[in-house]
Write a protein that holds these residues in place. Structure first.
Motif, short mmCIF file in Angstrom:
data_model
loop_
_atom_site.label_atom_id
_atom_site.label_comp_id
_atom_site.label_asym_id
_atom_site.label_seq_id
_atom_site.Cartn_x
_atom_site.Cartn_y
_atom_site.Cartn_z
N SER A 72 0.81 -1.22 0.00
CA SER A 72 0.00 0.00 0.00
C SER A 72 0.84 1.27 0.00
CB SER A 72 -0.94 0.00 1.21
OG SER A 72 -0.23 0.23 2.41
N ILE A 73 2.11 1.17 0.43
CA ILE A 73 2.97 2.35 0.42
C ILE A 73 4.07 2.27 -0.64
CG2 ILE A 73 2.53 2.87 2.85
CD1 ILE A 73 5.35 1.79 3.47
N GLY A 74 3.92 1.30 -1.57
CA GLY A 74 4.83 1.28 -2.72
C GLY A 74 5.90 0.22 -2.72
N TRP A 75 5.98 -0.62 -1.70
CA TRP A 75 6.92 -1.73 -1.72
C TRP A 75 6.42 -2.81 -2.69
CZ3 TRP A 75 11.62 -1.58 0.29
CH2 TRP A 75 11.87 -0.79 1.41
N HIS A 76 7.36 -3.54 -3.29
CA HIS A 76 7.02 -4.65 -4.18
C HIS A 76 7.64 -5.93 -3.61
CE1 HIS A 76 5.57 -1.95 -7.37
NE2 HIS A 76 6.54 -1.15 -6.96
N LEU A 77 6.81 -6.96 -3.42
CA LEU A 77 7.31 -8.24 -2.94
C LEU A 77 8.10 -8.91 -4.05
CD1 LEU A 77 7.37 -10.41 -0.72
CD2 LEU A 77 5.28 -11.35 -1.71
N ARG A 78 9.36 -9.29 -3.75
CA ARG A 78 10.23 -9.88 -4.77
C ARG A 78 10.64 -11.32 -4.44
NH1 ARG A 78 12.87 -6.16 -7.84
NH2 ARG A 78 13.46 -7.99 -9.06
N LEU A 79 10.78 -11.63 -3.15
CA LEU A 79 11.18 -12.97 -2.73
C LEU A 79 10.30 -13.40 -1.56
CD1 LEU A 79 15.06 -12.42 -2.55
CD2 LEU A 79 13.81 -13.46 -4.45
N GLU A 94 10.07 -9.49 -11.11
CA GLU A 94 9.58 -10.85 -10.97
C GLU A 94 9.58 -11.28 -9.50
OE1 GLU A 94 10.63 -15.33 -12.74
OE2 GLU A 94 11.87 -13.58 -13.23
N ILE A 95 8.56 -12.01 -9.12
CA ILE A 95 8.47 -12.54 -7.76
C ILE A 95 8.93 -13.99 -7.76
CG2 ILE A 95 6.96 -13.04 -5.81
CD1 ILE A 95 5.07 -10.88 -6.83
#
Length: 245
Positions: free
Chosen positions: A183-190, A215-216
């Protein structure tokens, strides 16, 4: 010639390359912290931050995994834990690379101008619940002094554009944490879901977020196999640290 046996000391945990005393820390060395220290991506890290370092475990593990040019800041609120972390660092091979700060990360982050390629935290897991034996353990266990939203906000101000922010959490807390992060702009990667033994449901989750989308990669890790011995995957992850592997 046989190798000399490691000298195991009391009041702490003996690793292959260093010793972590933890008798003055609310939270002791445990599997969660060891997994996070061994799992976090370090290939591009030049400056590392450990939020809530406790005994200094994560800072020491990451120092072992990175070149001599990498510097590490370790921030700890509790005075006794910070003192013990400093002692552990001074007794380690990486005393010149790790700086322990006894401070509230909320204030420290405002005053600090550095940016980090890797931020790690084994954060408080739960909202306030059953009263603990000491105030120090309550701070370490519950999110009363550092809630997850604040932790995410602080990490966002300190991360480099291509950096990673890594945490270990109980499964039941991971989805809410991920939602707040996104919601604050982080992207899950691993993401690695961890189960105690093969065939059981995961109980912990290792998560790595980045400011940049991409890519996750997701997988699963069983700590022990059907014979209750450490699994091959867990051994591969941690063998650089555990004396008995």
């Amino acid at each position: 010639m046989s190798q000399p046996k490691a000298q195991f000391r009391r009041n702490g945990f003996t690793f292959k390359a260093f010793f972590v005393a933890h008798d003055r820390c609310a939270m002791k060395v445990g599997t969660d912290g060891v997994m996070l220290g061994a799992w976090s991506p370090v290939s591009k890290a030049r400056h590392v931050l450990d939020i809530g370092t406790g005994s200094g475990l994560l800072a020491l593990m990451l120092a072992q995994r990175t070149p001599q040019t990498v510097t590490i800041d370790a921030v700890e609120l509790d005075e006794q834990a910070a003192m013990q972390a400093q002692e552990n660092v001074q007794a380690s091979p990486w005393r010149e690379r790790i700086t322990v700060h006894q401070a509230d990360i909320r204030q420290w982050s405002v005053e600090n101008t550095a940016r980090y390629d890797l931020i790690v935290s084994n954060p408080p897991y739960f909202d306030e619940g059953v009263k603990c034996a000491t105030p120090e353990r309550e701070r370490a266990r519950y999110t009363t002094t550092l809630d997850h939203q604040t932790l995410l906000d602080i990490a966002a101000t300190l991360i480099t554009e291509e950096g990673f922010f890594c945490v270990v959490l109980p499964v039941e807390a991971s989805e809410a944490f991920t939602g707040k992060a996104q919601s604050i702009g982080w992207h899950l990667r691993l993401r690695t879901d961890v189960m105690e033994t093969e065939g059981r449901l995961p109980h912990r989750v290792l998560l790595a977020f980045s400011p940049r989308p991409g890519e996750i990669f997701a997988d699963r890790l069983a700590i022990r196999g059907p014979d209750q011995r450490y699994s091959d995957s867990y051994t591969a992850l941690t063998q650089a640290f555990y004396v008995f592997m």
